[in-house]
Design an enzyme around this catalytic site. Structure first.
Site, mmCIF file in Angstrom:
data_model
loop_
_atom_site.group_PDB
_atom_site.id
_atom_site.type_symbol
_atom_site.label_atom_id
_atom_site.label_comp_id
_atom_site.label_asym_id
_atom_site.label_seq_id
_atom_site.Cartn_x
_atom_site.Cartn_y
_atom_site.Cartn_z
ATOM 1 N N SER A 20 0.837 -1.211 0.000
ATOM 2 C CA SER A 20 0.000 0.000 0.000
ATOM 3 C C SER A 20 0.867 1.254 0.000
ATOM 4 O O SER A 20 0.596 2.224 -0.712
ATOM 5 C CB SER A 20 -0.892 0.029 1.239
ATOM 6 O OG SER A 20 -1.798 -1.040 1.212
ATOM 7 N N ARG A 119 -13.620 -6.909 -10.701
ATOM 8 C CA ARG A 119 -13.695 -6.262 -9.377
ATOM 9 C C ARG A 119 -14.597 -5.028 -9.424
ATOM 10 O O ARG A 119 -14.612 -4.295 -10.404
ATOM 11 C CB ARG A 119 -12.281 -5.940 -8.883
ATOM 12 C CG ARG A 119 -11.520 -7.258 -8.833
ATOM 13 C CD ARG A 119 -10.346 -7.302 -7.991
ATOM 14 N NE ARG A 119 -10.479 -6.811 -6.659
ATOM 15 C CZ ARG A 119 -9.430 -6.471 -5.926
ATOM 16 N NH1 ARG A 119 -8.216 -6.580 -6.438
ATOM 17 N NH2 ARG A 119 -9.593 -6.051 -4.696
ATOM 18 N N SER A 164 -13.211 1.102 3.130
ATOM 19 C CA SER A 164 -12.241 0.760 2.094
ATOM 20 C C SER A 164 -11.252 1.897 1.919
ATOM 21 O O SER A 164 -11.631 3.024 1.587
ATOM 22 C CB SER A 164 -12.967 0.500 0.767
ATOM 23 O OG SER A 164 -12.076 0.679 -0.316
ATOM 24 N N ASP A 311 -6.687 -8.333 4.557
ATOM 25 C CA ASP A 311 -5.854 -9.132 3.644
ATOM 26 C C ASP A 311 -5.239 -10.346 4.340
ATOM 27 O O ASP A 311 -4.708 -11.243 3.677
ATOM 28 C CB ASP A 311 -4.734 -8.268 3.050
ATOM 29 C CG ASP A 311 -5.280 -7.205 2.099
ATOM 30 O OD1 ASP A 311 -6.430 -7.349 1.626
ATOM 31 O OD2 ASP A 311 -4.563 -6.225 1.834
#
Ligand code: S3P
Length: 425
Positions: A20, A119, A164, A311
């Protein structure tokens, strides 16, 4: 690829840079004026997709043995790409870059691999359209390919239906180009790397509870960034250290940002023996993690902790399979829209190894404690599934064969080598 059980784990590992943070360092470096030097950048396929997209947008990015050098051109310095921007397998690239492209004066098209084309993108299309961007799914299914025509954007206060960081970041990045303040409120706090890093690049970003607010048109300046090790990659070693008998491993330089550290809290609650050493702050909090074998027990995992370990849930499911008693994972419907449907794929593969696991609408119920046996595992080309089952195979009786095991290159190209170096066969 074939996997076998091991009799112990010993030694040290330094996991690669945080995925990230690596993406954001390149993106924000491109939008800043001047040089950004990134040390510890993750050279996984996802972050390389971000580099190639920004090169297509006219940014010069050099790679040396240990650094990535970005020549930023400022907020308004990107140029129209000559071709479709290929975001590969990367949801972070696709969604964050959409926020940036929404504020440009040109049209661009984004597309990625078969997984990316499934997605959900409505979650960013809705707020970015509200801000005034024109963003359309070319196949009309709310997925990539996306065509984005930037325009003069309006600041909004967006109430996001999902926790998110990709949605939050897309809106905040578009907010840099808006005519007023932009804020995003989430149902639970998601990773805050965008807020932390944008601020250190010079943006006016404030967070209050579940709301992050950004002011438009900041003067961003290039800077040096030190990327910590990825706790999502460390998670596989944490699980291995707990589950394999005769294990004692040191995982060096791991990012322990509180919006990412749910794996530590959950593992300890399950009975894990983890000690944090050498804690420091290098823009993000980091520590070395000492992990020793332990006997785990099942727990319930749900609520606000979910975004802090989203995750890691595949490898947490493997830990739960080995733990005594029942583990319930709930409030994690987001798992269905990751690189694969991780509820279905974990259930399929853990069942194949003899685990008692039931998929639910928003998670899994795992009755742990039974010895796992080797099986044929399908990674479904999902890097986190492949790494989770490499760990399951270490404690299974008999051999495990994995399909498409090399998909780990997305986030951790040297994963199998690093795991092998610690293993006592
Ligand atoms: C990420 C956010 C999370 C996470 C992904 C990386 C990011 O996705 O699952 O691997 O870098 O912002 P969501 O924003 O979809 O939860």
């Amino acid at each position: 690829m074939k996997f076998h059980s091991v009799s112990g784990l010993r030694g040290e590992v330094t996991v690669p840079g945080d995925k990230s943070i690596s993406h954001r360092a390149v993106m924000f470096g491109a939008l800043a004026k001047g040089k950004t030097e990134i040390t510890g950048f993750l050279r996984g396929a996802d972050c390389l997709s971000t580099i190639s997209c920004f090169r297509q947008l006219g940014i010069s990015i050099d790679e040396t043995a240990d650094k990535i050098l970005v020549e930023g051109k400022g907020l308004h310095g990107l140029s129209a790409p000559a071709d479709v921007l290929d975001t590969g397998n990367s949801g972070t690239t696709t969604r964050l870059i959409s926020g940036i492209l929404a504020g440009q004066k040109f049209t661009s098209v984004l597309n990625g691999d078969a997984s990316i084309q499934k997605r959900p993108m409505r979650r960013i299309m809705t707020p970015l359209s509200q801000m005034g961007a024109s963003i359309c799914s070319l196949n009309g299914n709310d997925c990539a390919p996306l065509e984005i025509t930037g325009s003069a954007l309006h600041g909004i206060s967006y109430l996001s239906p999902v926790a998110s960081a990709q949605v939050k970041s897309a809106v905040l990045l578009a907010g840099l180009y808006a005519d007023g303040e932009t804020s995003v409120t989430e149902p639970a706090i998601s990773r805050n790397h965008t807020e932390l890093m944008l601020k250190s690049f010079g943006a006016d970003v404030k967070t209050e509870g579940l709301t992050a607010t950004v002011q438009p048109e900041p003067a961003l300046h290039g800077m040096d960034i030190l990327v910590p090790g990825d706790i999502s990659s460390a998670a596989y070693f944490i699980a291995a250290g707990c589950l394999v008998p005769n294990a004692e491993i040191l995982i060096r330089n791991v990012g322990i940002n509180p919006t990412r550290d749910g794996i530590l809290r959950v593992a300890r609650k399950m009975g894990a023996d983890i000690t944090l050493l050498n804690e420091k702050n290098t823009g993000e909090p980091v520590a070395d993690l000492l992990v020793k074998s332990s006997s785990l027990h099942g727990i319930t995992i749900g609520g606000d902790i979910i975004p802090t370990l989203i995750d890691e849930l595949p490898v947490i499911a493997v830990m739960a399979a080995a733990a005594e008693g029942t583990t319930v994972i709930r409030d994690a419907a987001e798992l269905k829209v990751k690189e694969s449907d991780r509820i279905a794929v974990m259930t399929e593969n853990l069942s194949a190894m003899g685990c008692d696991i039931t998929a639910t609408e928003d998670g899994m119920i795992i009755n742990g404690g039974k010895t796992l046996h080797g099986a044929v595992i399908d990674s479904h080309l999902d890097h986190r599934i492949a790494m989770s089952f490499a760990i399951a195979a270490m404690i299974a009786e008999g051999d495990t064969e994995m399909k498409d095991a090399d998909c780990v290159k997305i986030s951790y190209p040297d994963f199998y080598d690093d795991l092998n170096k610690l293993s006592i066969k």
